[in-house]
Design an enzyme around this catalytic site. Sequence first.
Site, PDB file in Angstrom:
ATOM      1  N   ASP A  54       0.821  -1.208   0.000  1.00 40.51           N
ATOM      2  CA  ASP A  54       0.000   0.000   0.000  1.00 40.51           C
ATOM      3  C   ASP A  54       0.859   1.264   0.000  1.00 40.51           C
ATOM      4  O   ASP A  54       2.024   1.241   0.380  1.00 40.51           O
ATOM      5  CB  ASP A  54      -0.884   0.039   1.250  1.00 40.51           C
ATOM      6  CG  ASP A  54      -2.012  -0.982   1.205  1.00 40.51           C
ATOM      7  OD1 ASP A  54      -2.057  -1.791   0.274  1.00 40.51           O
ATOM      8  OD2 ASP A  54      -2.847  -0.942   2.137  1.00 40.51           O
ATOM      9  N   HIS A 196       4.070  -2.029   3.044  1.00 38.37           N
ATOM     10  CA  HIS A 196       4.065  -0.708   2.399  1.00 38.37           C
ATOM     11  C   HIS A 196       5.376  -0.546   1.640  1.00 38.37           C
ATOM     12  O   HIS A 196       6.450  -0.639   2.262  1.00 38.37           O
ATOM     13  CB  HIS A 196       3.893   0.390   3.448  1.00 38.37           C
ATOM     14  CG  HIS A 196       2.587   0.307   4.190  1.00 38.37           C
ATOM     15  ND1 HIS A 196       2.381  -0.594   5.218  1.00 38.37           N
ATOM     16  CD2 HIS A 196       1.419   0.972   4.021  1.00 38.37           C
ATOM     17  CE1 HIS A 196       1.125  -0.456   5.662  1.00 38.37           C
ATOM     18  NE2 HIS A 196       0.516   0.481   4.955  1.00 38.37           N
TER      19      HIS A 196
END
Length: 248
Positions: A54, A196
């Site tokens: 993400d 991430h």
Amino acid sequence: MANWKKRLEAGALALSVFALAAVSGWGPGHRQTDQEVIGAAKLPAGPYVALTFDDGPRGSTTSALLDGLAQRGVHATFFVIGENVEGNELLLQRMEGEGHQVGLHTYHHKSLAQLSAADFYAEVDSLRSTLTALLGREDFMLRPPYGMMNAATQTRAAAPIVLWSVDPEDWSDRDTQRQVSIILDETEDGDIILLHDIYPASVDTALQVVDALMARGFHFVTVEELFAIRGEKPENGKVYRHLPPSLG
Ligand SMILES: [Zn+2]
């Protein structure tokens, strides 16, 4: 509009190629046994896992991650932020070209649970339009920032909603050793791992996890590929946290 059947067929095709590559011994560190090759499609028996990233892309870290994934012949899924796509368009095209899946994570990383209808469409549809212009398709899955959502989110999504089942909270300490340990302890067949790709430590975590889980026999696939493997059709507005083998 979205044509999931077409994408699933494409996913199945990619998997066939993936399986044939695996059978032929392509890919580092993994030896395919006859027992692992099942059915007419010759899909490896699993276990399967989807790595998802993400908040990117970010030039330096995402590039390093794509290099590492390419070296290992591994596909992942990237839920991108619109404002980070700006200036990184080539990275998005590289993801698509190398077999990764790209998904929506809103334009400005807004919590979808707190948005008006107009703001929701501005955050989600504007990013969808940006990605469609860049990648030539429009059937992107959605991951709500912070995992925050409500019933309106599901109604408005116009996309399957993908959460996660393994979360080492990599944003909290950037401690690769701790993150790898949590992921290796928790990951089971069909899990969706959240990381991430904006932190160097998370890139290290991801590549170490790939090496360790491949050594245990795991196959890394995109979320779309995981749906195809389970024979599950992703539905708009429905929430998915993992796709365990009992679905298949
Ligand atoms: Zn996020």
